[in-house]
Design a protein around this motif. Structure first.
Motif, PDB file in Angstrom:
ATOM      1  N   ALA B  13       0.900  -1.183   0.038  1.00 16.19           N
ATOM      2  CA  ALA B  13      -0.050   0.004   0.052  1.00 16.19           C
ATOM      3  C   ALA B  13       0.698   1.255  -0.066  1.00 16.19           C
ATOM      4  O   ALA B  13       2.043   1.329   0.448  1.00 16.19           O
ATOM      5  CB  ALA B  13      -1.000  -0.005   1.357  1.00 16.19           C
ATOM      6  N   SER B  15       0.364   5.604   0.771  1.00 15.07           N
ATOM      7  CA  SER B  15      -0.549   6.811   0.973  1.00 15.07           C
ATOM      8  C   SER B  15       0.040   8.058   0.612  1.00 15.07           C
ATOM      9  O   SER B  15       1.466   8.224   0.831  1.00 15.07           O
ATOM     10  CB  SER B  15      -0.684   6.702   2.366  1.00 15.07           C
ATOM     11  OG  SER B  15      -1.555   5.502   3.243  1.00 15.07           O
ATOM     12  N   THR B  85      -5.906  12.069   3.020  1.00 13.08           N
ATOM     13  CA  THR B  85      -4.562  11.088   2.867  1.00 13.08           C
ATOM     14  C   THR B  85      -5.394  10.049   1.996  1.00 13.08           C
ATOM     15  O   THR B  85      -6.549   9.578   2.138  1.00 13.08           O
ATOM     16  CB  THR B  85      -4.569  10.190   4.197  1.00 13.08           C
ATOM     17  OG1 THR B  85      -3.987  11.321   5.058  1.00 13.08           O
ATOM     18  CG2 THR B  85      -3.566   9.171   4.045  1.00 13.08           C
ATOM     19  N   THR B  87      -5.287   6.479   0.222  1.00 12.99           N
ATOM     20  CA  THR B  87      -4.311   5.063   0.403  1.00 12.99           C
ATOM     21  C   THR B  87      -4.855   4.041  -0.738  1.00 12.99           C
ATOM     22  O   THR B  87      -5.893   4.189  -1.063  1.00 12.99           O
ATOM     23  CB  THR B  87      -4.490   4.328   1.668  1.00 12.99           C
ATOM     24  OG1 THR B  87      -4.139   5.295   2.758  1.00 12.99           O
ATOM     25  CG2 THR B  87      -3.741   3.192   2.056  1.00 12.99           C
TER      26      THR B  87
END
Lengths: 153, 153, 153, 153
Positions: B13, B15, B85, B87
């Motif tokens: 992942a 972000s 944010t 992600t």
């Protein structure tokens, strides 16, 4: 929503033409995919004016049809200066939400299709029920006045 | 994709932070919904640079990850100057397509979540299979290396 | 360029209508000023098609009229759903550059005026002289075929 | 403003970095010129927060610094994923207006420079004088506290 949708019998549909400006293209030399989302709005706002109530009246009254869900299937890229026809119609109307469905075409055929779900909100973004009278009026514009139990099955 | 997704164990992942510029707002006094689509791209491109290959290299080679499907659920509006944010992580990789999943948050909590499906295309927009080596590398970045049979059921 | 310009006698002018979409507004509840710049392009591209050569032909040939200078005076804000008329005409043509002038109006009167200078560039952004034949053709579209010595004094 | 400006001694300057997203490019494979206008806003809003007052406070109070004039000179095109540094400082402050000046650079050097004039307006777009205290504070941020008689000669 796998098969490209077409306006069902009885649904109030609106089509708008949009010639692609240069500023909607990107470095792939086709329209950036985010602009399709804006095209849906163009069609939706024309639909409201033609079949329901001009959207500026909503805005002036501090009411908005906020987008709460968006789905778009892109089938073909669209080039600068092509003319796109965006057709829109309502699929269902519930207590506080409604769904609009879209079909996008150029002379070359289908380029995309999609749907947006909306909630009526006030200037502070607070959701409110669609007044019964309005809801009834909006439902008459759908093919089927009853919202399906499992509309996305 | 009804429950807001979170990166599953094992998924790579990324972000990114994005402070909302004034020009992304609209007359509802919150961010226009089409800009969320652009935020997904910001995160996706950073993800490619961090985990796979900088996207400028793709573009320079005349290859693009075209968006073929987009889904977005909007939960809360976002205001000017808020920090969002975004992600992103991959859900699956197939022969010619892959799916990226997104979660968008501010200090106030979840604001949206969504997914984009992509196809590898050349400069003329022609789809091509993702080379096996790349596909294997991309699959290692997913939580589950095998594409689910019914991923959208 | 202090007084709002009007097309001088003999200049080839083009006007386009543009109904303001909701997505062009910002949290001031009027059109974001950056969108006026895009409106100039809408008018300019229509002008090219009407008086000179469709811009898609330029792009297909790997040639572009890059903007090298932009001036805009904003006189009134413009609201969602207003119809703007953008009128454009050429002011002068030189060896490698040309200037276009704009007047923007709504039913309420003048809303902005401006100008853009352009250079002919190739796909790599390298400037090149405008071929003599084209230059002559473009100059015939200006009110005064000779570029003024001190056009911005 | 023919020579690319630099912040004069004594002027309060702010610089912001901006990595070019793919969605800011166009079919010339460089950033669309209208996006430079948005970059100026990014820098201006950061400047307000650093040197004067966060712009969200203005907006919350129903006050806006509307753009009334824009000038931009484009020197080089900017590509996807390049990092642009936008530097901004105030040139002068008058009773109801002020001018901000900008310099835009990448690792390759100067890419553009420009200026914006602003008027303080309320939520209805009505201009109002900048309160004396604020005006004095803003003037202290300029290199020269006295607006030049013929600033654009």
């Amino acid at each position: 929503m796998e098969a490209p949708p077409t306006p069902p019998p009885g649904a109030a549909a609106t089509s708008v033409q949009h010639r692609v400006p240069f500023y909607e293209t990107d470095a792939m030399r086709v329209v950036h995919h985010s602009n399709f989302v804006r095209w849906l709005e163009l069609a939706r706002i024309r639909w409201l004016a033609e079949h329901h109530r001009p959207y500026p009246e909503y805005v002036a009254a501090g009411r908005h049809f906020a987008v709460i869900r968006l789905e778009l299937d892109y089938r073909r890229s669209v080039a600068f200066d092509e003319e796109v026809t965006i057709t829109v119609w309502p699929e269902w109307v519930r207590g506080a939400t409604l769904r609009m469905v879209y079909r996008l075409e150029t002379a070359r055929g289908l380029v995309a299709h999609g749907a947006t779900d909306h909630a009526l909100v006030d200037d502070e973004g607070r959701p409110s029920r669609i007044p019964r009278e309005e809801r009834d009026a909006l439902r008459k514009l759908c093919a089927s006045p009853v919202p399906p139990g499992a509309h996305r099955a």
